[in-house]
Design a protein around this motif. Structure first.
Motif: not given
Length: 390
Positions: A105-110
């Motif tokens: 999820x964090x990588x998608x947001x980045x």
């Protein structure tokens, strides 16, 4: 004191090249540290790039309304935030502090931050440089920004490889820190007012612009297919993977050097007017890829140099032709969108060509795309002469 040099803008565009090629170098390490598959990472990188499609035209419009400096600063901040978040998430996943779900999820947001903000970087830098250069020096201004982007792509892999010796996540932190340098340079730059519209320049999209957008998409598709097709072609006469990787690295370095050579020798001095420049570029691309299709080692080196030289000449040519019909900011945004569409088309063509006739024919697909590019270019010249005759 007002500074009018375009090289700070070129440096900012170069950061995009560093990020694009540098990520490819650290991809194996990120797969190992996060536990995510290579295909998942490839999807994440593609997702961020595909967000350029809706965002680039919008940023082009914003650059005309709020000024290019505002867009470049926003892009640099987005670049910084996206890589800070990616570096943090990768480190936390490597330390087993967060799980796969939260990490993904964090990588998608980045990547969302990256795609929606950094997509404005090159269109705004190009528009700003053309505003500073004036009508007569637009080709030189575009070449300066393209040179910065090419230098970034050339420096990205060795910089990433060098920082890997410090820590596996060090390249990500390098990419996060780099925009700070760009922000310091841009802070003192004067936000030039937009140039007045030139004759026949429009503010809206129309069918007359489609040939130029098709040229941009075809160039991106042919170059992408060429790069992807190098390894399969080399595997036909080189057995060891390490030797193939070695030759691919040298071929891509030669391509970057040839690109820079074209920008400094032909484009920046404006040795050719726009339409002859585009025609010569189309011929060089077709000839270069035709040479590469023969499949010999020497022909690959000669062909990639000729093709890259032509591609470097083609990009400013069709962008300047488009800017004769469309306002600067919107034109730069649409060109960036067309390039992204071209890369997407290449991604679709790779499995199709492989299924149809095998990986060894990817270079043939690139050659066909370049020949279509040449046909459209000749058609543009014929249309112009017909209109003049009337």
């Amino acid at each position: 004191m007002i500074r009018k040099s375009n090289w700070p803008l070129a440096l900012c565009a170069g950061l995009l090249g560093i990020g694009q090629n540098g990520l490819l170098v650290v991809l194996p390490q990120m797969v190992a540290m996060t536990g995510l598959s290579l295909s998942t990472w490839a999807g994440l990188l593609l997702f961020g790039s595909m967000l350029f499609l809706p965002a680039s035209p919008w940023w082009g419009k914003v650059s005309e309304e709020k000024g290019c400096k505002w867009v470049v600063v926003t892009s640099l901040i987005g670049y910084l935030l996206s890589f800070c978040l990616m570096g943090l998430v990768v480190w936390l996943m490597a330390e087993k502090t967060i799980g796969l779900g939260l990490g993904l999820s964090g990588l998608v947001i980045s990547r969302v931050i990256y795609g929606l903000t950094v997509s404005g970087m090159v269109p705004a830098a190009q528009t700003w440089a053309m505003q500073r250069a004036g009508t007569d020096q637009r080709m030189q201004a575009l070449a300066t920004i393209s040179s910065g982007l090419s230098c970034g792509r050339l420096l990205g892999p060795p910089l990433a490889a060098l920082t890997l010796s410090i820590h596996p996540t060090a390249p990500l932190w390098l990419m996060a820190i780099a925009p700070v340098v760009g922000l310091l340079l841009i802070y003192g730059q004067y936000n030039d007012p937009p140039l007045q519209a030139i004759t026949h320049q429009s503010a809206r999209m129309n069918r007359g612009l489609l040939p130029f957008l098709c040229l941009a998409a075809l160039l991106a598709a042919s170059i992408s297919l060429m790069q992807i097709g190098l390894s399969p072609m080399l595997s036909g006469f080189i057995s060891t993977p390490s030797a193939i990787s070695h030759h691919v690295a040298w071929l891509l370095s030669l391509a970057a050097a040839s690109t820079l050579l074209a920008q400094f020798l032909i484009v920046r001095p404006q040795r050719l007017s726009v339409k002859p420049l585009l025609l010569v570029a189309a011929i060089l691309m077709s000839v270069g890829l035709s040479v590469m299709v023969t499949g010999q080692l020497l022909s690959l080196y000669v062909g990639i140099a000729v093709t890259s030289f032509g591609a470097a000449m083609a990009t400013p040519a069709y962008q300047l032709l488009l800017n004769q019909k469309l306002s600067l900011g919107k034109g730069a945004g649409l060109i960036a969108t067309s390039h992204t569409l071209g890369y997407g088309l290449s991604a679709l063509l790779v499995p199709f060509i492989t299924w149809l006739s095998g990986q060894h024919h990817l270079l043939a697909g690139a050659c066909i795309a370049s020949l279509i590019f040449l046909v459209i270019t000749c058609g543009l010249g014929f249309t112009t002469h017909s209109q003049r005759a009337r």
